[in-house]
Motif scaffolding. Structure first.
Motif, short mmCIF file in Angstrom:
data_model
loop_
_atom_site.label_atom_id
_atom_site.label_comp_id
_atom_site.label_asym_id
_atom_site.label_seq_id
_atom_site.Cartn_x
_atom_site.Cartn_y
_atom_site.Cartn_z
N SER A 286 0.56 21.20 43.62
CA SER A 286 1.52 20.22 42.90
C SER A 286 2.84 20.22 43.98
O SER A 286 2.95 21.03 44.76
CB SER A 286 2.00 20.63 41.71
OG SER A 286 2.86 19.75 40.91
N GLU B 101 -5.34 12.46 38.88
CA GLU B 101 -4.56 13.15 37.70
C GLU B 101 -3.04 13.25 37.92
O GLU B 101 -2.56 14.25 38.07
CB GLU B 101 -5.22 14.58 37.49
CG GLU B 101 -6.79 14.44 37.26
CD GLU B 101 -7.23 15.91 37.00
OE1 GLU B 101 -6.53 16.92 37.22
OE2 GLU B 101 -8.40 15.88 36.74
N ARG C 266 12.97 24.70 36.02
CA ARG C 266 12.62 24.65 37.28
C ARG C 266 13.47 25.37 38.56
O ARG C 266 12.92 25.97 39.40
CB ARG C 266 12.19 23.23 37.79
CG ARG C 266 11.31 22.39 36.96
CD ARG C 266 10.78 21.06 37.58
NE ARG C 266 9.99 21.27 38.49
CZ ARG C 266 10.36 21.12 39.57
NH1 ARG C 266 11.62 20.59 40.09
NH2 ARG C 266 9.48 21.57 40.89
N TYR D 136 8.01 17.99 34.07
CA TYR D 136 8.10 19.51 34.15
C TYR D 136 9.51 19.73 33.59
O TYR D 136 10.20 20.90 33.87
CB TYR D 136 7.75 20.22 35.26
CG TYR D 136 6.32 19.76 35.59
CD1 TYR D 136 5.20 20.34 34.85
CD2 TYR D 136 6.07 19.11 36.83
CE1 TYR D 136 3.82 19.75 35.28
CE2 TYR D 136 4.66 18.71 36.98
CZ TYR D 136 3.83 19.01 36.26
OH TYR D 136 2.57 18.57 36.69
N1 LLP Z 1 -4.27 18.27 37.20
C1 LLP Z 1 -4.32 19.29 36.99
C2 LLP Z 1 -5.67 20.09 36.72
C3 LLP Z 1 -3.17 20.14 37.17
O1 LLP Z 1 -3.01 21.52 36.94
C4 LLP Z 1 -1.86 19.74 37.41
C5 LLP Z 1 -0.61 20.33 37.52
C6 LLP Z 1 -2.03 18.10 37.47
C7 LLP Z 1 -3.19 17.59 37.33
C8 LLP Z 1 -0.74 17.42 37.82
O2 LLP Z 1 -0.14 17.40 39.13
P1 LLP Z 1 1.08 16.71 39.47
O3 LLP Z 1 0.72 15.34 39.88
O4 LLP Z 1 2.16 16.76 38.62
O5 LLP Z 1 1.64 17.58 40.55
N2 LLP Z 1 5.55 23.29 36.57
C9 LLP Z 1 5.49 23.02 37.89
C10 LLP Z 1 4.20 22.12 38.15
C11 LLP Z 1 3.03 22.90 37.83
C12 LLP Z 1 1.84 21.77 38.12
C13 LLP Z 1 0.42 22.34 37.47
N3 LLP Z 1 -0.54 21.81 37.48
C14 LLP Z 1 6.80 22.46 38.46
O6 LLP Z 1 7.62 22.31 37.68
O7 LLP Z 1 6.73 22.29 39.72
#
Ligand code: LLP
Length: 423
Positions: A204, A281, A320, A378
């Motif tokens: 991410s 996603e 965060r 988040y």
């Molecule tokens: N798909 C899956 C299987 C995931 O595990 C995640 C995020 C996403 C999609 C979405 O990813 P994005 O586009 O949002 O990067 N709490 C952390 C971020 C954890 C992300 C976990 N997985 C933060 O605040 O930076």
């Protein structure tokens, strides 16, 4: 959008047509505020780049699961990526369709699998042989076939924070690249599974396209092997992960990212005569910069080494910074002419790790409001009740209208499920 969703009029911070001062006066602080126009614009950045291509977008519910936010995306035609039965319930309550839902996550319970099968979700992204076995058994008991995709761990470095890299060998996620072909064979032999796709998610807050292309190339290599074994791969899910600008990051523009990924996959499809559907996603890049957290300065406290601005939001509201050392820009809602000082912006929680911003230069007085930027992803979803702090309210601004997307929690609600000991 004719004007940016977040802007200033005569020095006051506005969300679309509503001043942050008015929002705080009406709804109190800490307050999460989302801009409908910014959410819609981020959606269109993805959707427009996918138009006319075999691609679909599954909003990662975990990034912001408020029903109003999910409802907006459902109205715009989104699919959803979920990681729990609870998230499925949210999607359905928000008007999303199970047939557009992919179910990710490394530890799905049999109960959650059953619920998702009964709802007929589009695909399960499975991460291990024991999980395949469990899904096969649950589907068999229901007399169903579960559509599955294997989440492969391509072992590429997304060059992001270690807690949010997920596609390295050392991470708990996915099927190891070298085991993937055999795992596909095992899945294809299970009677209650229907292998339909391949999936990955490498991390991410990724601010470069190169790690994605490396992962995609490895996945495509694997697709050739899997198909040579007689298993047809209908879709490639490239996961989420595109980063946003919190401070001085320069992530690729969403449309350019989407087109580059689609071009790479289509170029390969052209050589074997198949155009496979591509799933995205995204989470953070859809919602992150569409939200702010408003907070009020309680006290200014000069310290021996530092000045502290103690505000009414804390690590329980926005985890965060404490968790990832993350930077969120912090701006006064009303600009003052007074001389600025350097502050650590901290919450009232009894932990030294309870900080929201460090060494920020701010011209502020007690009772002033601050806007903590990039809090749409988040943010609320990771909030807790630590220190028995009720969770913040969430509102969505649409032009000059304000929709209460979640009421502020009360202490009574926090205590409601608890019981003192019997006599
Ligand atoms: N798909 C899956 C299987 C995931 O595990 C995640 C995020 C996403 C999609 C979405 O990813 P994005 O586009 O949002 O990067 N709490 C952390 C971020 C954890 C992300 C976990 N997985 C933060 O605040 O930076």
């Amino acid at each position: 959008m004719t004007q940016p969703a977040f802007h200033r009029i005569d020095g006051t911070f506005y969300v679309e047509g509503v001043s942050a001062t008015d929002l705080a006066a009406q709804f109190g602080t800490p307050l999460y505020v989302y801009s409908r126009a910014a959410l819609t614009a981020a959606w269109h950045a993805y959707a427009d780049a996918c138009a006319g291509r075999r691609a679909s977008i599954h909003v990662a519910v975990k990034a912001n699961s408020n029903l109003a936010v999910l409802n907006l995306f459902a109205r715009l035609g989104a699919g959803f990526d979920i990681v729990s039965g609870g998230e499925l319930a949210r999607v359905l309550a928000a008007g999303g369709k199970a047939e557009n839902v992919v179910f990710s996550g490394v530890g799905k319970t049999a109960h959650d699998m059953r619920t998702a099968l009964e709802a007929s979700v589009k695909c399960f992204n499975v991460e291990s042989i024991p999980e395949l076995d469990r899904l096969n058994a649950v589907a068999g008991a229901l007399g169903k076939k579960a559509p599955v995709s294997l989440r492969v761990n391509p072992d590429v470095d997304p060059k992001t924070h270690p807690y949010i890299s997920t596609g390295l060998k050392a991470n708990k996620f996915g099927v190891a690249f070298d085991d993937a072909r055999a795992t596909y064979r095992a899945a294809a032999a299970m009677p209650h599974l229907d292998v339909v796709g391949i999936d990955c998610h490498i991390g991410s807050q990724i601010t470069e396209i190169a790690p994605y292309l490396d992962a995609i190339d490895k996945l495509l290599e694997l697709v050739d092997q899997i198909e040579a074994d007689g298993v047809k791969i209908h879709h490639i899910d490239v996961g989420g992960g595109l980063g946003i600008r919190y401070n001085d990051e320069t992530p690729p523009e969403i449309g350019a990212f989407v087109r580059t990924v689609l071009d790479r996959i289509e170029a390969r499809g052209a050589t074997d005569g198949t155009v496979r559907e591509v799933f995205f996603e995204p989470g953070r890049s859809l919602v992150g910069n569409a939200g702010v957290l408003l907070t009020r300065v309680e006290f200014l406290k000069p310290g021996a080494e530092k000045n502290f601005a103690i505000v009414d939001a804390a690590m329980n509201d926005l985890a965060r910074p404490a968790m990832y050392d993350a930077y969120h820009a912090i701006e006064p809602v009303v600009e003052r002419a007074a001389p600025a000082q350097t502050y650590d912006v901290v919450g009232p929680v009894c932990e030294s790790g309870d900080w929201l911003g460090r060494a920020r230069t701010l011209a502020i007085e007690p009772d002033d409001l601050l806007a903590i930027r990039s809090a749409g992803a988040y943010g609320f979803v990771m909030s807790s009740n630590y220190n028995t702090r009720p969770r913040a309210a969430e509102v969505m601004v649409d032009g000059t209208r304000v929709h209460v997307a979640r009421e502020r929690e009360t202490v009574a609600q926090l205590l409601a499920g608890e019981r003192i000991l019997p006599d």
